[in-house]
Design a protein around this motif. Structure first.
Motif, mmCIF file in Angstrom:
data_model
loop_
_atom_site.group_PDB
_atom_site.id
_atom_site.type_symbol
_atom_site.label_atom_id
_atom_site.label_comp_id
_atom_site.label_asym_id
_atom_site.label_seq_id
_atom_site.Cartn_x
_atom_site.Cartn_y
_atom_site.Cartn_z
ATOM 1 N N GLU A 40 0.781 -1.228 0.083
ATOM 2 C CA GLU A 40 -0.016 -0.010 -0.279
ATOM 3 C C GLU A 40 0.791 1.184 0.134
ATOM 4 O OE1 GLU A 40 -2.790 -0.023 3.273
ATOM 5 O OE2 GLU A 40 -3.546 -2.140 2.675
ATOM 6 N N GLN A 41 2.246 1.148 0.571
ATOM 7 C CA GLN A 41 2.792 2.570 0.670
ATOM 8 C C GLN A 41 4.200 2.149 0.104
ATOM 9 O OE1 GLN A 41 3.040 2.876 4.984
ATOM 10 N NE2 GLN A 41 0.786 3.516 5.300
ATOM 11 N N THR A 42 4.469 1.409 -0.837
ATOM 12 C CA THR A 42 5.526 1.122 -1.325
ATOM 13 C C THR A 42 5.829 2.634 -2.395
ATOM 14 O OG1 THR A 42 5.268 -1.061 -1.454
ATOM 15 C CG2 THR A 42 6.614 -0.248 -2.972
ATOM 16 N N ALA A 43 4.939 3.002 -3.033
ATOM 17 C CA ALA A 43 5.209 4.167 -3.693
ATOM 18 C C ALA A 43 6.229 4.168 -5.065
ATOM 19 C CB ALA A 43 5.694 5.290 -2.815
ATOM 20 N N VAL A 117 17.928 2.367 -14.265
ATOM 21 C CA VAL A 117 17.994 1.143 -13.893
ATOM 22 C C VAL A 117 17.327 1.033 -12.346
ATOM 23 C CG1 VAL A 117 19.477 -0.619 -12.956
ATOM 24 C CG2 VAL A 117 19.961 0.783 -15.121
ATOM 25 N N LEU A 118 16.529 0.416 -12.168
ATOM 26 C CA LEU A 118 15.776 0.071 -10.750
ATOM 27 C C LEU A 118 16.130 -1.574 -10.196
ATOM 28 C CD1 LEU A 118 12.344 1.796 -10.630
ATOM 29 C CD2 LEU A 118 14.425 2.271 -9.335
ATOM 30 N N GLN A 119 17.286 -1.586 -9.668
ATOM 31 C CA GLN A 119 17.719 -3.041 -9.285
ATOM 32 C C GLN A 119 17.429 -3.472 -7.916
ATOM 33 O OE1 GLN A 119 21.937 -2.936 -10.111
ATOM 34 N NE2 GLN A 119 21.604 -3.490 -12.048
ATOM 35 N N CYS A 120 16.966 -2.414 -6.967
ATOM 36 C CA CYS A 120 16.704 -2.679 -5.631
ATOM 37 C C CYS A 120 15.068 -3.134 -5.461
ATOM 38 C CB CYS A 120 16.475 -1.586 -4.932
ATOM 39 S SG CYS A 120 18.462 -0.669 -4.424
ATOM 40 N N ALA A 121 15.127 -4.114 -4.597
ATOM 41 C CA ALA A 121 13.707 -4.431 -4.138
ATOM 42 C C ALA A 121 12.921 -3.386 -3.437
ATOM 43 C CB ALA A 121 13.683 -5.921 -3.867
ATOM 44 N N TYR A 122 11.644 -3.271 -3.529
ATOM 45 C CA TYR A 122 10.689 -2.514 -2.822
ATOM 46 C C TYR A 122 9.531 -3.411 -2.685
ATOM 47 C CZ TYR A 122 14.042 1.273 -4.253
ATOM 48 O OH TYR A 122 15.195 1.904 -4.167
ATOM 49 N N GLY A 123 8.783 -3.167 -1.415
ATOM 50 C CA GLY A 123 7.369 -3.676 -1.414
ATOM 51 C C GLY A 123 7.497 -4.450 0.224
ATOM 52 N N ALA A 124 6.170 -5.060 0.031
ATOM 53 C CA ALA A 124 6.120 -5.912 1.459
ATOM 54 C C ALA A 124 6.725 -7.264 1.273
ATOM 55 C CB ALA A 124 4.547 -5.972 1.664
#
Length: 169
Positions: A40-43, A117-124
């Motif tokens: 919900e708040q990952t943005a 590039v987006l290599q980092c993981a985001y989220g729950a």
């Protein structure tokens, strides 16, 4: 001139080494490989702002490496989770397992531009750690500093870590 048998032997040795290394990595890192799902708040930025063709936010995986230390009085679990705040974690003990849940939120740049590039993981995410001894969860303490979550778990029955030798028949 290299004989075919020498070449075959050299390749077999190389392949055995790679196979052994892969098995060790798979065994050691299996618990650390963690799936991140947009929360919900990952943005996360919109897909149109990202040029990285390999970026799939619904399929983000990352290593949340961890250590488990045991002495006579306690277990200490450390999990590397950089880029978070201490309030982003929920920790519980379920039977003989420590369960750490959280959500790593994306922080965008303040200027206009594109993500190449987006290599980092985001989220729950949820990371489970098997505990080798029974602990008193009501006395557990947790801290988060420099990207490392540290959970101190007093043992139910203090004593040296046990090891058992088993005879092979």
């Amino acid at each position: 001139m290299i004989k075919i048998d020498e070449l075959r032997e050299g390749f077999g040795s190389f392949w055995g080494s790679v196979s052994e290394g892969w098995d060790r990595l798979r065994h050691t890192a299996a618990g650390a490989l963690t799936r991140f799902k947009p929360g919900e708040q990952t943005a996360l930025p919109d897909r149109g702002q990202i040029d990285d063709p390999l970026h799939f936010p619904a399929q983000s995986w990352s290593m949340l490496g961890g250590d488990v230390f045991e002495d006579e009085q306690r277990l200490v679990v450390r999990i590397e989770a950089p880029g978070m705040e201490k309030d982003n974690f929920a920790i519980e003990i379920s039977g003989d397992t420590l369960v750490v849940r959280g959500e790593k939120r994306f922080e965008g740049e303040t200027t206009e531009g594109r993500w190449r590039v987006l290599q980092c993981a985001y989220g729950a995410f949820q990371r489970t750690v098997p505990l080798p001894a029974a602990v008193r969860g009501d006395e557990a303490k947790a801290s988060y500093r420099n990207g490392v979550l540290k959970i101190d778990l007093p043992k139910v029955q203090p004593g040296k870590p046990t090891s058992v030798n088993i005879k092979v028949d």
